[in-house]
Structures are given as C-alpha cells and as structure tokens.
Design an enzyme around this catalytic site. Structure first.
Site, mmCIF file in Angstrom:
data_model
loop_
_atom_site.group_PDB
_atom_site.id
_atom_site.type_symbol
_atom_site.label_atom_id
_atom_site.label_comp_id
_atom_site.label_asym_id
_atom_site.label_seq_id
_atom_site.Cartn_x
_atom_site.Cartn_y
_atom_site.Cartn_z
ATOM 1 N N ASP A 43 0.914 -1.107 0.038
ATOM 2 C CA ASP A 43 0.050 -0.158 0.005
ATOM 3 C C ASP A 43 1.035 1.239 -0.025
ATOM 4 O OD1 ASP A 43 -2.749 1.490 0.389
ATOM 5 O OD2 ASP A 43 -1.688 2.095 2.014
ATOM 6 N N TYR A 48 3.655 9.696 0.478
ATOM 7 C CA TYR A 48 4.432 9.154 1.574
ATOM 8 C C TYR A 48 6.043 9.327 1.206
ATOM 9 C CZ TYR A 48 0.277 6.386 2.534
ATOM 10 O OH TYR A 48 -0.983 5.958 2.900
ATOM 11 N N HIS A 112 -6.920 10.019 -2.606
ATOM 12 C CA HIS A 112 -6.329 10.006 -0.887
ATOM 13 C C HIS A 112 -7.219 10.682 -0.105
ATOM 14 C CE1 HIS A 112 -2.184 9.403 0.990
ATOM 15 N NE2 HIS A 112 -3.357 9.290 1.810
#
Length: 350
Positions: A43, A48, A112
């Site tokens: 994931d 990130y 997101h």
C-alpha cells in the site's frame, strides 16, 4: 494468502504492508521482508515520499530476489494527493507513481482524501500561509471521470477512494460509470465505523483498513517534531506530521484487558488478535512496521480464527476514538497543509 473479491472481478489480499512514514534503507528492508514472508499487497502513496524505495525493493524481488515471483502476483496500490484536482493532474500523478514504483500499471489507484488544495511539493509547502484544505465536492465528478479513463486505458486495474464517508461515497456512486472498488479508511477496534463499513459492503465496495493498530506515536513535541515514537520509530525525510490527537490509541488498544486475555489464551500477540478481528470482519488490513520480526508476526493471522465470543469482545471495545482527521492530519510544522507532486508539471506523458 487469503483474498477478498473486488467488484471488478479481481481479488485483494487480506493483509498488506502499509508504507506510510518509512523511508530509505528501512523502507526497502521492510518491503523486502514483507515479500519474503508472503505479503502480496503493498500500500503506497506519492505523499509518503518513498515510492522509489518501494519500487527498488519490489524490482529486486521480481528480478530473481524471490524465485518465481511475478508482477501479477503482487497487488500494488497507490494514491494521489489532493493537489491533483484536475483531470490532467490525475494522469500526471499516476505517471509519477508508475515511474517511481517501476511498474507499468497499478492494481488499485485511490483518491487519497476528499479535499483539495493548491499545488506545491509534499515536503516543501508553498509560502502562502493562507493555504487551506477545501472540500473536493465541486471537482469530484471531473476527477472521477479522469480516474475512470485510467481504467479504460489499462493504466490501472481498479479505482477507489480513501477516507471517504457515507455521503461522499453516495455522491461518487450517483455519477460513476465505474463504482469504486475500495474505500480505504481508518479502522481499528477503537474506531470501527460500523455504519460506513456496512454501507460500503452493501454497495459492493470493499473496505480496507489503514492504521489498523492505531499509531505507535506518543505526542507532538514542543518543537513540532514527533517524539517517543514507541515500537516502530519513524524514519522519513518529510516534514513532521501533526496528528489530530496528541496521544495515540496504539498502546491502550494493544494493552486492553479484553485483547490481552484473548492473546494470552491463544498464544498470539495483541496485534495479531486485532488484525484477525479486522479480517474476520471482512476488511483487508494494512499494518505498518519497520521491524522484520513484527512484519512477520503481523502476517501470521491467516491460519487461525477468533471464536464468535472473542470476536465480539474485540468488536465492542470503547471508547470510539478517531486518530486521523483530514484537516489536521497532514500539516507541516508551520501549520500549513502538506502539498504534493510539484514535479508533475515537468512530466511528459501520453
């Protein structure tokens, strides 16, 4: 591996590795360990800041590191951040993630958050102190059309959303040609979101749990840095992230007497009990860890089960306490929203 069916006809692994707030060599080792142990879901998200490292570890595994492992054996998810609020930027964001991950397609691509903000870089927000996160509602239809186009072009196998509530899911369903395959949200015994889970399942939308063990941090320090990170320390080049609560639900959830009693009796860890509860609920789980031994332990939840009595004990834990909130969870230490994908403006794609 246990799988759950998606409304696309594909299947999603019941356990995946969360890659939020892991970076550098630690990230690569975590992905390598996970794939060796048997994880078949990674994931990811551009926000990130580690998709290059994830891609390097995945590439090494596919190129002989794990004999016989093929690209189609690994379910890869990514997400685009809320600055990508036009149809062109959706495809540009995907192009960046595909390049960084070293793959030609994604198994799942998610919106997101149901919010948007101005364009900037995730680790270097623009200097405009008035930047605010805004609801994405008025742009949602055009964004979803762009997502659907990615499926039609074969660039992604499935599309979905993340951190969407019932009303937002209803809005998407009202105009979607392709119904979201997944809604990835915060789920753990202290934030079960029963109504949301039941609603999504009634619409054929699989629910996947991020932060299924809560977050192992303690508090935000006075300097704006996260401190006392507990078992899994954060290694990241990104700016510190402010969480919606100053204290984590991680420790009390794992240490609560109901979970401890079950874990001791079954000779499992408290984390394994909580993750197993999630899987038996019909949700896939995405635990995050940098420690090889914990990555292995978190995966060892598929060949045993909780009794109805034990499952109900976990399923009635109180209080209900949300850990991550959209307008507070992704802020730099200066209090401004983190931005994303500045480099997308330079991407040449067709």
């Amino acid at each position: 591996m246990t799988y759950f069916p998606l409304n696309t006809g594909a299947k999603i692994p019941a356990v995946g590795l969360g890659t939020w707030q892991s970076d550098g060599a630690s990230c690569k080792l975590a992905v390598q360990t996970a794939l060796e142990v048997g994880y078949r879901h990674l994931d990811c998200a551009h926000l990130y800041g580690n998709e290059i490292e994830v891609g390097q570890a995945l590439g090494a595994a596919l190129n002989g590191g794990i004999p016989g492992l093929r690209r189609e054996d690994v379910f890869v998810t990514s997400k685009f951040w809320c600055t990508t609020d036009t149809s062109k930027r959706v495809e540009m964001a995907l192009t960046v993630s595909l390049k960084n991950l070293g793959v030609s397609y994604l198994d799942l691509y998610l919106v997101h958050w149901p919010v948007s903000s101005q364009v900037g870089d995730a680790t270097d927000p623009p200097g405009n102190a008035t930047t605010e996160l805004k609801k994405m509602s008025r742009r949602l239809k055009s964004i979803w059309r762009a997502m659907e186009a990615l499926v039609e072009r074969g660039k992604v196998r499935a599309i979905g959303v993340s951190n969407f509530g019932i009303s937002q899911i209803q809005e998407v369903v009202s105009f979607a040609r392709i119904i979201p395959a997944v809604n990835q949200v915060e789920l753990h015994p202290f934030w079960r979101q029963d109504e949301l889970v039941k609603f999504c399942q009634s619409k054929g939308i699989h629910v996947s749990a991020h932060t299924p063990l809560g977050f192992p941090g303690a508090r935000l320090g006075s300097s704006g840095n996260l401190s006392s990170m507990g078992d899994d320390e954060v290694e990241t080049r990104s700016q510190p992230i402010v969480f919606s609560r100053s204290r984590s639900v991680h420790a009390p959830m794992l240490g609560t007497s109901a979970v401890a009693v079950i874990a001791n009796r079954l000779r499992k860890t408290p984390a394994q009990v909580i993750l197993r509860w999630g899987v038996q609920r019909g949700t896939s789980v995405l635990p995050r860890s940098l420690k090889p031994e914990r990555i292995k332990s978190n995966f060892d939840i598929l060949n045993w089960s909780l009794s109805d009595e034990d499952w109900n004990s976990v399923n009635t834990m109180e209080p209900q306490l949300r850990l991550i909130v959209s307008n507070q969870s992704y802020l730099g230490e200066n209090g401004r929203p983190l931005q994303a994908v500045n480099e997308m403006d330079d991407v040449d794609f067709h």
